[in-house]
Write a protein that holds these residues in place. Structure first.
Motif, PDB file in Angstrom:
ATOM      1  N   PHE A 134       0.827  -1.207   0.000  1.00  0.00           N
ATOM      2  CA  PHE A 134       0.000   0.000   0.000  1.00  0.00           C
ATOM      3  C   PHE A 134       0.864   1.262   0.000  1.00  0.00           C
ATOM      4  N   VAL A 135       1.900   1.282   0.843  1.00  0.00           N
ATOM      5  CA  VAL A 135       2.783   2.450   0.910  1.00  0.00           C
ATOM      6  C   VAL A 135       3.474   2.675  -0.429  1.00  0.00           C
TER       7      VAL A 135
ATOM      8  N   LEU B 164       1.031   4.376  -2.639  1.00  0.00           N
ATOM      9  CA  LEU B 164       0.793   5.768  -2.253  1.00  0.00           C
ATOM     10  C   LEU B 164       1.955   6.655  -2.685  1.00  0.00           C
TER      11      LEU B 164
ATOM     12  N   TRP C 297       2.077   6.813  -6.545  1.00  0.00           N
ATOM     13  CA  TRP C 297       1.031   7.726  -7.024  1.00  0.00           C
ATOM     14  C   TRP C 297       1.438   9.184  -6.819  1.00  0.00           C
TER      15      TRP C 297
ATOM     16  N   CYS D 179       0.657   0.120  -6.923  1.00  0.00           N
ATOM     17  CA  CYS D 179       1.343  -0.690  -5.913  1.00  0.00           C
ATOM     18  C   CYS D 179       2.349  -1.619  -6.586  1.00  0.00           C
TER      19      CYS D 179
ATOM     20  N   PHE E  91      -7.451   6.193  -5.487  1.00  0.00           N
ATOM     21  CA  PHE E  91      -6.569   7.242  -5.988  1.00  0.00           C
ATOM     22  C   PHE E  91      -7.315   8.347  -6.747  1.00  0.00           C
TER      23      PHE E  91
ATOM     24  N   MET F 285      -8.681  10.613  -4.103  1.00  0.00           N
ATOM     25  CA  MET F 285      -7.631  11.438  -3.515  1.00  0.00           C
ATOM     26  C   MET F 285      -7.258  12.594  -4.439  1.00  0.00           C
TER      27      MET F 285
END
Length: 283
Positions: free
Chosen positions: A71-72, A75, A78, A203, A219, A222
Protein backbone atom coordinates in the motif's frame (compact mmCIF):
# COMPACT_ATOMS: atom_id res chain seq x y z
CA UNK A 1 -10.88 8.26 -25.85
CA UNK A 2 -7.66 6.40 -24.83
CA UNK A 3 -6.11 6.76 -28.31
CA UNK A 4 -6.98 10.47 -28.47
CA UNK A 5 -5.52 11.01 -25.01
CA UNK A 6 -2.36 9.10 -25.88
CA UNK A 7 -1.80 11.40 -28.86
CA UNK A 8 -1.92 14.41 -26.52
CA UNK A 9 0.76 13.15 -24.12
CA UNK A 10 3.65 15.58 -23.85
CA UNK A 11 6.32 13.81 -21.83
CA UNK A 12 9.83 14.99 -21.04
CA UNK A 13 13.08 13.96 -22.70
CA UNK A 14 14.47 10.70 -21.29
CA UNK A 15 18.12 11.73 -21.75
CA UNK A 16 17.66 15.01 -19.90
CA UNK A 17 15.88 13.23 -17.07
CA UNK A 18 18.65 10.63 -16.77
CA UNK A 19 21.28 13.38 -16.57
CA UNK A 20 19.53 14.71 -13.48
CA UNK A 21 21.11 11.90 -11.43
CA UNK A 22 23.94 13.89 -9.85
CA UNK A 23 26.94 12.90 -7.68
CA UNK A 24 25.28 14.65 -4.72
CA UNK A 25 22.16 12.49 -5.08
CA UNK A 26 24.30 9.36 -5.29
CA UNK A 27 26.22 10.29 -2.15
CA UNK A 28 22.92 10.83 -0.35
CA UNK A 29 21.69 7.40 -1.50
CA UNK A 30 24.86 5.62 -0.33
CA UNK A 31 24.58 7.26 3.10
CA UNK A 32 20.89 6.29 3.25
CA UNK A 33 21.61 2.62 2.46
CA UNK A 34 24.34 2.43 5.12
CA UNK A 35 22.07 4.12 7.71
CA UNK A 36 19.15 1.87 6.83
CA UNK A 37 21.19 -1.34 7.17
CA UNK A 38 22.56 -0.13 10.50
CA UNK A 39 19.11 0.68 11.90
CA UNK A 40 17.53 -2.58 10.71
CA UNK A 41 20.45 -4.53 12.22
CA UNK A 42 19.96 -2.70 15.52
CA UNK A 43 16.25 -3.59 15.46
CA UNK A 44 16.97 -7.29 14.84
CA UNK A 45 19.49 -7.24 17.69
CA UNK A 46 16.86 -5.71 20.03
CA UNK A 47 14.19 -8.22 19.02
CA UNK A 48 16.48 -11.24 19.09
CA UNK A 49 16.13 -13.04 22.38
CA UNK A 50 13.39 -10.74 23.68
CA UNK A 51 11.05 -12.74 25.89
CA UNK A 52 8.01 -11.36 24.03
CA UNK A 53 9.30 -12.29 20.55
CA UNK A 54 7.74 -15.48 19.20
CA UNK A 55 7.55 -17.19 15.77
CA UNK A 56 3.86 -16.38 15.20
CA UNK A 57 4.39 -12.76 16.16
CA UNK A 58 7.29 -12.47 13.74
CA UNK A 59 5.44 -14.24 10.90
CA UNK A 60 2.31 -12.12 11.30
CA UNK A 61 4.44 -8.95 11.43
CA UNK A 62 6.22 -9.99 8.22
CA UNK A 63 2.95 -10.69 6.37
CA UNK A 64 1.12 -7.57 7.56
CA UNK A 65 4.27 -5.56 6.88
CA UNK A 66 4.27 -6.92 3.31
CA UNK A 67 0.68 -5.78 2.74
CA UNK A 68 1.39 -2.40 4.33
CA UNK A 69 4.51 -1.98 2.17
CA UNK A 70 2.47 -2.73 -0.95
CA UNK A 71 0.00 0.00 0.00
CA UNK A 72 2.78 2.45 0.91
CA UNK A 73 4.54 1.73 -2.40
CA UNK A 74 1.32 2.57 -4.22
CA UNK A 75 0.79 5.77 -2.25
CA UNK A 76 4.36 6.99 -2.80
CA UNK A 77 4.31 5.88 -6.46
CA UNK A 78 1.03 7.73 -7.02
CA UNK A 79 2.40 10.88 -5.38
CA UNK A 80 5.59 10.75 -7.46
CA UNK A 81 3.71 10.11 -10.71
CA UNK A 82 0.93 12.60 -10.12
CA UNK A 83 2.12 15.69 -8.25
CA UNK A 84 5.03 18.10 -8.38
CA UNK A 85 7.59 18.82 -11.10
CA UNK A 86 11.15 17.82 -11.88
CA UNK A 87 12.37 21.41 -11.47
CA UNK A 88 11.24 21.67 -7.84
CA UNK A 89 14.07 22.38 -5.36
CA UNK A 90 15.58 19.20 -3.80
CA UNK A 91 12.49 17.00 -4.26
CA UNK A 92 12.38 17.52 -8.03
CA UNK A 93 15.70 15.90 -8.92
CA UNK A 94 15.97 13.49 -6.01
CA UNK A 95 12.44 12.03 -5.93
CA UNK A 96 10.18 13.17 -8.77
CA UNK A 97 12.71 12.85 -11.62
CA UNK A 98 12.99 9.02 -11.37
CA UNK A 99 9.21 8.64 -11.71
CA UNK A 100 9.10 10.84 -14.81
CA UNK A 101 12.10 9.07 -16.34
CA UNK A 102 10.50 5.69 -15.77
CA UNK A 103 7.45 6.59 -17.87
CA UNK A 104 9.49 7.68 -20.88
CA UNK A 105 12.15 4.96 -20.55
CA UNK A 106 10.79 2.09 -18.48
CA UNK A 107 13.86 -0.07 -19.15
CA UNK A 108 16.14 2.55 -17.56
CA UNK A 109 15.59 0.96 -14.14
CA UNK A 110 17.15 -2.29 -15.39
CA UNK A 111 20.37 -0.36 -16.07
CA UNK A 112 20.52 1.11 -12.55
CA UNK A 113 22.90 -0.43 -10.04
CA UNK A 114 21.94 -1.39 -6.49
CA UNK A 115 22.53 2.12 -5.09
CA UNK A 116 20.47 3.98 -7.68
CA UNK A 117 17.71 1.37 -7.54
CA UNK A 118 17.29 1.24 -3.76
CA UNK A 119 18.78 4.42 -2.30
CA UNK A 120 15.62 6.53 -2.34
CA UNK A 121 13.54 3.88 -0.61
CA UNK A 122 16.16 3.54 2.13
CA UNK A 123 16.12 7.30 2.63
CA UNK A 124 12.36 7.57 3.11
CA UNK A 125 12.42 4.54 5.46
CA UNK A 126 14.96 5.94 7.90
CA UNK A 127 12.50 7.90 10.13
CA UNK A 128 10.33 4.79 10.54
CA UNK A 129 13.42 2.69 11.25
CA UNK A 130 14.47 5.09 14.01
CA UNK A 131 10.99 4.86 15.52
CA UNK A 132 10.99 1.05 15.39
CA UNK A 133 14.35 0.87 17.18
CA UNK A 134 13.38 3.49 19.78
CA UNK A 135 10.07 1.91 20.81
CA UNK A 136 10.02 0.15 24.20
CA UNK A 137 10.07 -3.65 23.90
CA UNK A 138 8.47 -4.25 27.27
CA UNK A 139 5.35 -6.12 26.10
CA UNK A 140 4.16 -8.33 23.25
CA UNK A 141 2.16 -5.42 21.83
CA UNK A 142 5.18 -3.11 21.64
CA UNK A 143 7.34 -5.88 20.21
CA UNK A 144 4.72 -6.56 17.53
CA UNK A 145 4.46 -2.87 16.57
CA UNK A 146 8.23 -2.61 16.35
CA UNK A 147 8.54 -5.84 14.33
CA UNK A 148 5.70 -4.73 12.03
CA UNK A 149 7.36 -1.36 11.33
CA UNK A 150 10.72 -3.04 10.75
CA UNK A 151 9.18 -5.60 8.39
CA UNK A 152 7.22 -2.94 6.51
CA UNK A 153 10.26 -0.79 5.80
CA UNK A 154 12.31 -3.85 4.85
CA UNK A 155 9.74 -4.64 2.16
CA UNK A 156 9.57 -0.94 1.22
CA UNK A 157 13.33 -1.03 0.73
CA UNK A 158 12.97 -4.16 -1.46
CA UNK A 159 10.16 -2.66 -3.54
CA UNK A 160 12.29 -1.01 -6.21
CA UNK A 161 14.34 -4.20 -6.55
CA UNK A 162 11.11 -6.16 -7.17
CA UNK A 163 10.07 -3.38 -9.55
CA UNK A 164 13.38 -3.59 -11.41
CA UNK A 165 13.05 -7.37 -11.81
CA UNK A 166 9.53 -6.93 -13.25
CA UNK A 167 11.07 -4.93 -16.13
CA UNK A 168 13.91 -7.35 -16.88
CA UNK A 169 13.55 -9.46 -20.02
CA UNK A 170 15.22 -12.47 -18.35
CA UNK A 171 15.20 -12.26 -14.55
CA UNK A 172 17.00 -14.96 -12.51
CA UNK A 173 15.16 -18.31 -12.44
CA UNK A 174 14.11 -18.05 -8.78
CA UNK A 175 12.83 -14.50 -9.31
CA UNK A 176 10.87 -15.62 -12.37
CA UNK A 177 9.21 -18.36 -10.32
CA UNK A 178 8.27 -15.91 -7.54
CA UNK A 179 6.78 -13.61 -10.17
CA UNK A 180 4.73 -16.41 -11.72
CA UNK A 181 3.20 -17.37 -8.37
CA UNK A 182 2.69 -13.65 -7.56
CA UNK A 183 4.86 -13.54 -4.45
CA UNK A 184 6.59 -10.47 -5.88
CA UNK A 185 5.47 -8.05 -8.61
CA UNK A 186 4.75 -9.96 -11.89
CA UNK A 187 5.61 -8.22 -15.21
CA UNK A 188 2.17 -8.78 -16.77
CA UNK A 189 0.46 -7.31 -13.70
CA UNK A 190 2.74 -4.24 -13.66
CA UNK A 191 2.25 -3.76 -17.41
CA UNK A 192 -1.25 -2.44 -16.63
CA UNK A 193 0.35 0.59 -14.99
CA UNK A 194 2.57 1.21 -18.01
CA UNK A 195 -0.42 1.76 -20.27
CA UNK A 196 -0.83 5.48 -20.99
CA UNK A 197 -1.85 7.63 -19.17
CA UNK A 198 -0.26 5.66 -16.28
CA UNK A 199 -3.04 6.31 -13.77
CA UNK A 200 -3.73 2.89 -12.23
CA UNK A 201 -2.08 -0.08 -10.45
CA UNK A 202 0.49 1.97 -8.53
CA UNK A 203 1.34 -0.69 -5.91
CA UNK A 204 4.67 -2.25 -6.92
CA UNK A 205 5.92 -4.34 -4.00
CA UNK A 206 3.71 -7.31 -4.90
CA UNK A 207 0.60 -5.67 -6.41
CA UNK A 208 -1.93 -7.43 -4.16
CA UNK A 209 -3.47 -4.10 -3.14
CA UNK A 210 -4.01 -2.80 -6.68
CA UNK A 211 -7.37 -4.40 -7.39
CA UNK A 212 -9.03 -3.53 -4.05
CA UNK A 213 -7.85 0.10 -4.31
CA UNK A 214 -9.06 0.30 -7.93
CA UNK A 215 -12.44 -1.16 -6.98
CA UNK A 216 -13.12 1.60 -4.45
CA UNK A 217 -11.61 4.33 -6.63
CA UNK A 218 -9.10 5.29 -3.92
CA UNK A 219 -6.57 7.24 -5.99
CA UNK A 220 -9.08 9.13 -8.20
CA UNK A 221 -10.90 10.19 -5.03
CA UNK A 222 -7.63 11.44 -3.52
CA UNK A 223 -6.89 13.38 -6.70
CA UNK A 224 -10.30 15.08 -6.67
CA UNK A 225 -9.81 16.01 -3.03
CA UNK A 226 -6.36 17.53 -3.60
CA UNK A 227 -7.49 19.39 -6.71
CA UNK A 228 -10.50 20.75 -4.83
CA UNK A 229 -8.26 21.91 -1.97
CA UNK A 230 -5.31 23.29 -3.99
CA UNK A 231 -6.41 23.73 -7.61
CA UNK A 232 -3.43 21.61 -8.76
CA UNK A 233 -4.00 19.40 -11.83
CA UNK A 234 -2.78 15.78 -11.42
CA UNK A 235 -0.08 14.54 -13.87
CA UNK A 236 0.33 17.99 -15.46
CA UNK A 237 4.14 17.78 -15.36
CA UNK A 238 4.22 14.15 -16.51
CA UNK A 239 1.88 14.08 -19.54
CA UNK A 240 1.25 17.76 -20.32
CA UNK A 241 -1.54 20.18 -19.43
CA UNK A 242 -4.01 19.26 -22.19
CA UNK A 243 -3.93 15.50 -21.58
CA UNK A 244 -3.91 15.98 -17.79
CA UNK A 245 -7.03 18.15 -17.87
CA UNK A 246 -8.91 15.75 -20.14
CA UNK A 247 -7.94 12.77 -17.99
CA UNK A 248 -8.95 14.55 -14.78
CA UNK A 249 -12.38 15.42 -16.19
CA UNK A 250 -12.91 11.84 -17.38
CA UNK A 251 -11.95 10.26 -14.05
CA UNK A 252 -13.94 12.81 -12.07
CA UNK A 253 -17.08 11.83 -13.98
CA UNK A 254 -16.51 8.08 -13.56
CA UNK A 255 -17.88 6.12 -10.63
CA UNK A 256 -15.73 3.60 -8.70
CA UNK A 257 -16.23 0.01 -9.98
CA UNK A 258 -17.64 -1.11 -6.64
CA UNK A 259 -20.34 1.58 -6.86
CA UNK A 260 -21.14 0.59 -10.45
CA UNK A 261 -21.39 -3.08 -9.41
CA UNK A 262 -23.68 -2.19 -6.50
CA UNK A 263 -25.97 -0.18 -8.78
CA UNK A 264 -26.12 -2.99 -11.35
CA UNK A 265 -26.96 -5.49 -8.61
CA UNK A 266 -29.67 -3.20 -7.24
CA UNK A 267 -31.15 -2.68 -10.71
CA UNK A 268 -31.11 -6.43 -11.40
CA UNK A 269 -32.77 -7.16 -8.05
CA UNK A 270 -35.43 -4.52 -8.68
CA UNK A 271 -36.13 -5.84 -12.18
CA UNK A 272 -36.60 -9.41 -10.87
CA UNK A 273 -39.12 -8.42 -8.21
CA UNK A 274 -42.69 -9.45 -9.12
CA UNK A 275 -45.00 -6.54 -9.74
CA UNK A 276 -47.88 -6.21 -7.25
CA UNK A 277 -51.20 -7.54 -8.54
CA UNK A 278 -54.20 -5.29 -8.05
CA UNK A 279 -56.90 -7.08 -6.05
CA UNK A 280 -60.05 -7.84 -8.01
CA UNK A 281 -63.28 -7.30 -6.15
CA UNK A 282 -65.76 -10.14 -6.62
CA UNK A 283 -68.84 -9.17 -8.57
Amino acid sequence: MKNELKNQLRQQDATALAQGYSPAIRAMEIASIVSFIGLESALVWRLWGNAHTGPWLVLSALLLGYLAADFVSGLVHWMGDTWGATDMPVLGKAFIRPFREHHVDEKAITRHDFVETNGNNCLVSIPVAILAVALPHTSASWVFVSAFLGAMIFWVMATNQFHKWSHMDEPPALIGFMQRVHLILPPEHHRIHHTAPYNKYYCITVGWMNKPLAMIGFFPAMERLITWATGAIPRKDDIGTEAALELFEATAAAEPPVVQAAKELLEATTADEPKPVSPVRPS
